[in-house]
Motif scaffolding. Structure first.
Motif, PDB file in Angstrom:
ATOM      1  N   GLY A 294      15.014 -28.418  15.698  1.00 22.61           N
ATOM      2  CA  GLY A 294      15.550 -27.275  15.833  1.00 22.61           C
ATOM      3  C   GLY A 294      15.625 -26.560  14.459  1.00 22.61           C
ATOM      4  N   ASP A 295      16.186 -25.231  14.619  1.00 17.74           N
ATOM      5  CA  ASP A 295      16.163 -24.569  13.341  1.00 17.74           C
ATOM      6  C   ASP A 295      17.652 -24.379  12.817  1.00 17.74           C
ATOM      7  OD1 ASP A 295      15.993 -22.707  11.334  1.00 17.74           O
ATOM      8  OD2 ASP A 295      15.052 -21.248  12.337  1.00 17.74           O
ATOM      9  N   ALA A 296      17.963 -24.995  11.801  1.00 20.16           N
ATOM     10  CA  ALA A 296      19.344 -24.931  11.576  1.00 20.16           C
ATOM     11  C   ALA A 296      19.955 -23.603  10.874  1.00 20.16           C
ATOM     12  CB  ALA A 296      19.663 -25.892  10.287  1.00 20.16           C
ATOM     13  N   THR A 297      18.989 -22.718  10.607  1.00 17.17           N
ATOM     14  CA  THR A 297      19.416 -21.471  10.132  1.00 17.17           C
ATOM     15  C   THR A 297      19.590 -20.513  11.477  1.00 17.17           C
ATOM     16  OG1 THR A 297      17.020 -20.548  10.382  1.00 17.17           O
ATOM     17  CG2 THR A 297      17.759 -21.316   8.058  1.00 17.17           C
ATOM     18  N   THR A 298      19.501 -20.793  12.459  1.00 12.59           N
ATOM     19  CA  THR A 298      19.989 -20.234  13.704  1.00 12.59           C
ATOM     20  C   THR A 298      21.299 -20.429  13.994  1.00 12.59           C
ATOM     21  OG1 THR A 298      19.233 -21.840  15.194  1.00 12.59           O
ATOM     22  CG2 THR A 298      17.604 -20.199  14.809  1.00 12.59           C
ATOM     23  N   LEU A 299      22.100 -21.327  13.214  1.00 15.19           N
ATOM     24  CA  LEU A 299      23.393 -21.675  13.404  1.00 15.19           C
ATOM     25  C   LEU A 299      24.406 -20.456  13.661  1.00 15.19           C
ATOM     26  CD1 LEU A 299      25.832 -23.814  13.642  1.00 15.19           C
ATOM     27  CD2 LEU A 299      25.942 -23.532  11.184  1.00 15.19           C
ATOM     28  N   ALA A 300      25.237 -20.296  14.681  1.00 11.38           N
ATOM     29  CA  ALA A 300      25.990 -19.243  15.138  1.00 11.38           C
ATOM     30  C   ALA A 300      27.092 -19.682  15.792  1.00 11.38           C
ATOM     31  CB  ALA A 300      25.183 -18.222  15.601  1.00 11.38           C
ATOM     32  N   GLN A 301      28.262 -19.021  15.656  1.00  8.04           N
ATOM     33  CA  GLN A 301      29.362 -19.467  16.519  1.00  8.04           C
ATOM     34  C   GLN A 301      29.127 -18.903  17.935  1.00  8.04           C
ATOM     35  OE1 GLN A 301      32.677 -17.572  14.135  1.00  8.04           O
ATOM     36  NE2 GLN A 301      33.612 -19.109  14.844  1.00  8.04           N
ATOM     37  N   ALA A 302      29.683 -19.995  18.733  1.00  9.04           N
ATOM     38  CA  ALA A 302      29.546 -19.736  20.232  1.00  9.04           C
ATOM     39  C   ALA A 302      30.976 -20.261  20.734  1.00  9.04           C
ATOM     40  CB  ALA A 302      28.670 -20.569  20.728  1.00  9.04           C
ATOM     41  N   GLY A 303      31.575 -18.932  21.084  1.00 10.66           N
ATOM     42  CA  GLY A 303      33.104 -19.236  21.563  1.00 10.66           C
ATOM     43  C   GLY A 303      33.893 -19.944  20.510  1.00 10.66           C
ATOM     44  N   SER A 304      34.435 -21.215  20.910  1.00 15.08           N
ATOM     45  CA  SER A 304      35.192 -21.822  19.834  1.00 15.08           C
ATOM     46  C   SER A 304      34.366 -22.973  19.342  1.00 15.08           C
ATOM     47  CB  SER A 304      36.359 -22.696  20.593  1.00 15.08           C
ATOM     48  OG  SER A 304      36.076 -23.335  21.760  1.00 15.08           O
ATOM     49  N   GLY A 305      33.064 -22.937  19.430  1.00  9.04           N
ATOM     50  CA  GLY A 305      32.039 -23.845  18.827  1.00  9.04           C
ATOM     51  C   GLY A 305      31.128 -23.129  18.203  1.00  9.04           C
ATOM     52  N   TRP A 306      29.926 -23.930  17.842  1.00  7.51           N
ATOM     53  CA  TRP A 306      28.681 -23.522  17.373  1.00  7.51           C
ATOM     54  C   TRP A 306      27.717 -23.957  17.967  1.00  7.51           C
ATOM     55  CZ3 TRP A 306      29.459 -21.023  12.960  1.00  7.51           C
ATOM     56  CH2 TRP A 306      30.962 -20.941  12.278  1.00  7.51           C
ATOM     57  N   ARG A 307      26.380 -22.903  17.955  1.00 11.13           N
ATOM     58  CA  ARG A 307      25.472 -23.327  18.624  1.00 11.13           C
ATOM     59  C   ARG A 307      24.082 -23.027  17.653  1.00 11.13           C
ATOM     60  NH1 ARG A 307      25.246 -18.697  21.820  1.00 11.13           N
ATOM     61  NH2 ARG A 307      26.397 -19.953  23.576  1.00 11.13           N
ATOM     62  N   VAL A 308      22.968 -23.837  18.050  1.00  3.64           N
ATOM     63  CA  VAL A 308      21.584 -23.889  17.219  1.00  3.64           C
ATOM     64  C   VAL A 308      20.735 -23.864  18.143  1.00  3.64           C
ATOM     65  CG1 VAL A 308      20.178 -25.388  15.910  1.00  3.64           C
ATOM     66  CG2 VAL A 308      22.403 -24.881  15.003  1.00  3.64           C
ATOM     67  N   GLN A 309      19.502 -23.190  18.003  1.00  2.00           N
ATOM     68  CA  GLN A 309      18.490 -23.061  18.990  1.00  2.00           C
ATOM     69  C   GLN A 309      17.486 -24.306  18.518  1.00  2.00           C
ATOM     70  OE1 GLN A 309      18.307 -21.082  21.285  1.00  2.00           O
ATOM     71  NE2 GLN A 309      19.979 -19.874  20.562  1.00  2.00           N
ATOM     72  N   THR A 310      17.019 -24.840  19.638  1.00  2.00           N
ATOM     73  CA  THR A 310      16.225 -26.041  19.420  1.00  2.00           C
ATOM     74  C   THR A 310      15.004 -25.951  20.377  1.00  2.00           C
ATOM     75  OG1 THR A 310      17.054 -27.554  21.132  1.00  2.00           O
ATOM     76  CG2 THR A 310      18.022 -27.332  19.006  1.00  2.00           C
ATOM     77  N   GLN A 311      14.205 -26.982  20.215  1.00  2.00           N
ATOM     78  CA  GLN A 311      12.843 -27.040  21.198  1.00  2.00           C
ATOM     79  C   GLN A 311      13.461 -27.063  22.631  1.00  2.00           C
ATOM     80  OE1 GLN A 311       9.561 -29.439  19.754  1.00  2.00           O
ATOM     81  NE2 GLN A 311       9.475 -28.276  18.005  1.00  2.00           N
ATOM     82  N   GLU A 312      14.567 -27.873  22.666  1.00  2.00           N
ATOM     83  CA  GLU A 312      14.968 -28.114  24.155  1.00  2.00           C
ATOM     84  C   GLU A 312      15.909 -26.956  24.447  1.00  2.00           C
ATOM     85  OE1 GLU A 312      17.235 -31.885  23.491  1.00  2.00           O
ATOM     86  OE2 GLU A 312      15.436 -32.962  22.611  1.00  2.00           O
ATOM     87  N   GLY A 313      16.082 -25.892  23.915  1.00  2.00           N
ATOM     88  CA  GLY A 313      17.068 -24.965  24.323  1.00  2.00           C
ATOM     89  C   GLY A 313      18.349 -24.961  23.321  1.00  2.00           C
ATOM     90  N   PRO A 314      19.269 -24.165  23.550  1.00  2.00           N
ATOM     91  CA  PRO A 314      20.605 -24.065  22.516  1.00  2.00           C
ATOM     92  C   PRO A 314      21.233 -25.313  22.739  1.00  2.00           C
ATOM     93  CG  PRO A 314      20.200 -21.912  24.195  1.00  2.00           C
ATOM     94  CD  PRO A 314      19.139 -22.837  24.627  1.00  2.00           C
ATOM     95  N   VAL A 315      21.512 -25.863  21.494  1.00  2.00           N
ATOM     96  CA  VAL A 315      22.426 -26.819  21.619  1.00  2.00           C
ATOM     97  C   VAL A 315      23.965 -26.459  20.863  1.00  2.00           C
ATOM     98  CG1 VAL A 315      22.796 -29.165  20.254  1.00  2.00           C
ATOM     99  CG2 VAL A 315      20.629 -28.535  21.276  1.00  2.00           C
ATOM    100  N   GLU A 316      25.070 -26.790  21.516  1.00  2.00           N
ATOM    101  CA  GLU A 316      26.214 -26.621  21.164  1.00  2.00           C
ATOM    102  C   GLU A 316      27.106 -27.751  20.737  1.00  2.00           C
ATOM    103  OE1 GLU A 316      28.236 -23.850  23.791  1.00  2.00           O
ATOM    104  OE2 GLU A 316      26.586 -22.579  23.970  1.00  2.00           O
ATOM    105  N   ALA A 317      28.263 -27.377  19.974  1.00  2.00           N
ATOM    106  CA  ALA A 317      29.045 -28.498  19.455  1.00  2.00           C
ATOM    107  C   ALA A 317      30.383 -27.986  18.939  1.00  2.00           C
ATOM    108  CB  ALA A 317      28.492 -29.540  18.508  1.00  2.00           C
ATOM    109  N   GLU A 318      31.284 -28.706  19.027  1.00  2.00           N
ATOM    110  CA  GLU A 318      32.696 -28.023  18.510  1.00  2.00           C
ATOM    111  C   GLU A 318      32.588 -28.101  16.966  1.00  2.00           C
ATOM    112  OE1 GLU A 318      36.061 -29.900  21.130  1.00  2.00           O
ATOM    113  OE2 GLU A 318      34.241 -31.298  21.030  1.00  2.00           O
ATOM    114  N   ARG A 319      31.928 -29.076  16.365  1.00  2.00           N
ATOM    115  CA  ARG A 319      31.794 -29.204  14.782  1.00  2.00           C
ATOM    116  C   ARG A 319      30.616 -29.101  14.405  1.00  2.00           C
ATOM    117  NH1 ARG A 319      36.772 -33.414  14.075  1.00  2.00           N
ATOM    118  NH2 ARG A 319      37.024 -32.323  11.833  1.00  2.00           N
TER     119      ARG A 319
END
Length: 413
Positions: free
Chosen positions: A221-246
């Motif tokens: 995935g592309d780390a430069t797509t990091l963005a807040q998603a609600g109370s967590g964070w999201r990055v776009q990957t080849q598998e689709g969006p990946v989210e995590a709290e930290r």
């Protein structure tokens, strides 16, 4: 409840952070735009440098600065058009290299370096990683007695103050240790504590496989797509969006591409480096890594052949490769060792992530406590990956860290 973490960057530092977090019960996904260990960790000199308690300071002698400024050296090269972009970090680097400030850096740096071999072995014991870790140290050669005497004095200081072990070698001892050398040097230092790594990429992959076997996930995935998603964070990957709290940013020289949009712009700068592998002629061998101080490059015995690694090139991170240092070094290297053909189709190039105070950035991002930093290790990412991984995992778990993290905190800049 299990906490989720995204680790951005799958070099030695990122993989080590991910593995340590997984072992502490975090749900961890490791994200990189390429496969694990394919960045700067792939092409380094292959040393776990327990002896490296004195980071390389900015040159302060006029003669040395003039030598570098001529831009004809093997160990340092630069693109004139890119120098303005290095002005501020290099001035800061010079400022932090003032003797009193430098000593404070040494004290903080040595606390990390002192742990490096133990932390690697703690991960590697009983795994295929041990197949590429060789307890043979490495050898530095000196071409004149004055330089040798100064180096031995510093080596003795490293031994007394920081527990570093070494052997002083005279010309005869060097010839006995490395009979295929074509040069004679009056003396050298055999640093006996470091581990030599016969395949740095295989070492990263061994730790990555441990991470995967223990339930860790990896996504391209592309780390430069990091963005807040609600109370967590999201990055776009080849598998689709990946989210995590930290999030942990372990992107080496590219870290600022992620931290700058979040309001943190560290004075991070990259030193580009190159390598090429060579076969040896006949039955010639190189028993351990060798750096000839007068020549300004390293010769490392690897699975792939003898790896010639260059010093520092100051150029734009995205500039086309200009392996002029290799072209300068190869004829000299052939006078040191009986090298045969090149193994690689073209030179490899990577970028070392450097900070002007010579210390890595480890800790939570100022103003963004859910985003953590683990970058800026300079030439020692391979050495300090497991140390950094343990330190970050302990801090994120709320446990007492085994090394005081204060000197590496991001808010120092």
């Amino acid at each position: 409840m299990t906490q989720s973490v995204m680790v951005l960057g799958a070099g030695m530092v990122g993989v080590s952070v991910a593995l340590h977090l997984k072992r502490r019960g975090f749900d961890v996904v490791l994200v990189d735009r390429q496969g694990p260990g394919e960045g700067a960790s792939f092409g380094n000199g292959g040393l776990i440098q327990r002896e490296a308690v004195f980071p390389h300071a900015f040159p302060r002698s006029v003669s040395e600065l003039i030598r570098i400024a001529k831009n004809r050296a093997v160990d340092v090269s630069y693109h004139t058009t890119d120098l303005p972009g290095f002005a501020v970090p290099l001035l800061r680097y010079w400022w932090h290299s003032e003797p009193a400030r430098y000593q404070r850096t040494v004290e903080a740096w040595a606390k990390l370096i002192e742990t490096c071999v133990d932390e690697h072995l703690a991960l590697a014991e009983g795994t295929p990683a041990m197949d590429v870790l060789r307890p043979i140290g490495w050898l530095r050669l000196y071409g004149n007695q004055q330089a040798l005497d100064a180096a031995l004095a510093q080596a003795e200081r490293a031994h007394k103050e920081y527990g570093v072990n070494y052997r002083a070698l005279d010309a005869a001892a060097i010839a006995e240790a490395e009979p295929s050398l074509l040069i004679r040097r009056p003396g050298g230092i055999h640093w006996t504590d470091p581990l030599s790594v016969s395949d740095p990429h295989a070492l990263v992959m061994a730790y990555f496989h441990l991470f995967a076997q223990e339930g860790g996930r990896f996504a391209l995935g592309d780390a430069t797509t990091l963005a807040q998603a609600g109370s967590g964070w999201r990055v776009q990957t080849q598998e689709g969006p990946v989210e995590a709290e930290r999030v942990v940013v372990a992107l080496g020289a590219a870290a600022e591409k992620v931290t700058k949009p979040l309001g943190y712009d560290p004075p991070l700068f990259g030193k580009r480096g190159y390598h090429m592998h060579y076969r040896m002629q006949g039955n010639a061998v190189l028993n351990r890594p060798v750096i000839d101080t007068d020549s300004g490059f390293a010769l490392m015995p690897m699975r792939a052949g003898i790896r010639l690694t260059t010093g520092a090139e100051f150029a734009g991170t995205d500039d086309e490769p200009t392996p002029i240092q290799l072209e300068r070094a190869e004829p000299v290297a052939r006078k040191i060792l009986p090298l045969a053909d090149r193994v690689d189709a073209k030179p490899w190039m990577g970028v070392r992530p450097c900070m002007p105070d010579m210390l890595p950035v480890i800790g939570p991002l100022p103003g963004k406590p859910a985003v953590w930093c683990a970058f800026g290790h300079g030439h020692q990412g391979l050495t300090l990956g497991p140390t950094t991984g343990r330190l970050v995992a302990e801090m994120m778990s709320g446990d007492a860290p085994f090394v005081d993290p204060a000197p590496y905190r991001p808010e120092r800049f």
